[in-house]
Motif scaffolding. Structure first.
Motif: not given
Length: 322
Positions: A106-112, A147-156
């Protein structure tokens, strides 16, 4: 072949057929009727995965899946993560997918130009991430899609975003133009954050960077409106006009009352704004004002600037904004 030989052959074929039927009966089968997400916890054994598949109704027999793994699986271990199992997949195909590590990403976007408080809000709102985090240091996140996977930590995930910024800033700094207005990577990051907030027009970035570089060199007040807003909202939109008392406020960020750069970044600048600061336009401009199209009109002298401001005010009055 005689009658006796024929009977022996038929008997052998019958035994082979029975053995094949028995083997496949022992192997069981996959029973995936529709695309399904399946999660393998970290450290799970083949046996544990087989039991989970059977419990979720995705294979007819856990023992059969284990036997399939022993007979047909490669030497690669089963990977942890979330997998998408397609309808009609065989047990061998399921096993191959688990061993390939083809997990759902899955993906999360941080815009400029997204400030860290809003990055924090976005990550905390993502329900598939885990764990608590503090608001990251301003300017430490490189805007991009991650990208991230289900259950991945926010800190990581934050660590990965910050490592990306560190890498890019170091690479860009190594390629910087000679005689730029900033002396350190930290100063470049701070100035880039101002450039990021001052223009949303990519073609202007180097020009805006050149203007502010000139002001830094000459010891002028930068007079960047976003530096007034940052201490008030931590970079979120102000939602109203800036008050005179806020323009006159003395703090570590307000460049209307503070000569030089703010004490820290006022947002997370993107690659292009950082690159613009490290290779600004060759210009003598010291002033700029909006032109009504999302861009700016630049001027070398205060007299020219005042004339540009008068035109901008006239346009705003015509639009009913003043």
């Amino acid at each position: 072949m005689g009658r006796k030989g024929l009977l022996v052959l038929l008997l052998i074929l019958a035994l082979i057929g029975a053995g094949t039927w028995f083997a496949f009966a022992q192997l069981g089968e996959a029973t995936i009727e529709e695309d399904t997400a399946f999660i393998i916890p970290s450290g799970a054994s083949v046996s544990a995965v087989a039991d989970k598949l059977e419990a979720e109704g995705l294979v007819s027999s856990a023992d059969g899946f284990i036997l399939t793994a022993r007979l047909f699986g490669s030497s690669e271990p089963i990977q942890a993560g979330e997998f998408r199992l397609a309808a009609g997949m065989s047990q061998s195909q399921i096993l191959e997918k688990f061993q390939s590590g083809d997990v759902i990403r899955r993906f999360v976007t941080v815009p400029e130009g997204m400030p860290s408080i809003m990055v924090w809000e976005r990550l905390m709102a993502e329900e598939l991430l885990t764990g608590e985090i503090d608001v990251p240091s301003e300017g430490s996140i490189l805007p991009d899609t991650y990208f991230f996977e289900r259950g991945q930590s926010r800190a990581e995930l934050v660590e990965r975003m910050q490592a990306a910024m560190d890498r890019y800033l170091a690479e860009a700094w190594a390629k910087r133009a000679p005689d730029i207005a900033v002396d350190t990577m930290r100063e470049a990051l701070i100035l880039a954050s101002i450039v990021e907030k001052e223009t949303g027009k990519p073609s202007e970035r180097r020009m805006v960077a050149g203007l502010y570089s000139n002001r830094v060199r000459q010891g002028m007040l930068l007079q960047a409106d976003p530096t007034i807003i940052y201490p008030i909202t931590k970079g979120k939109p102000l939602g109203r006009r800036i008050r005179q008392s806020e323009i006159a406020a003395v703090n570590g960020y307000n460049t209307y009352t503070r000569v030089g750069l703010p004490e820290g970044p006022i947002t997370n600048p993107g690659r292009e704004s950082i690159a613009a600061v490290l290779d600004p336009a060759d210009t003598s401009a010291l002033f700029m004002v909006a032109d009504g199209t999302g861009g700016h009109v630049f001027a070398d002298t205060l007299e020219e600037h005042n004339a540009n401001v008068a035109e901008w005010y006239a346009l705003r009055r015509e639009r009913g904004e003043m």
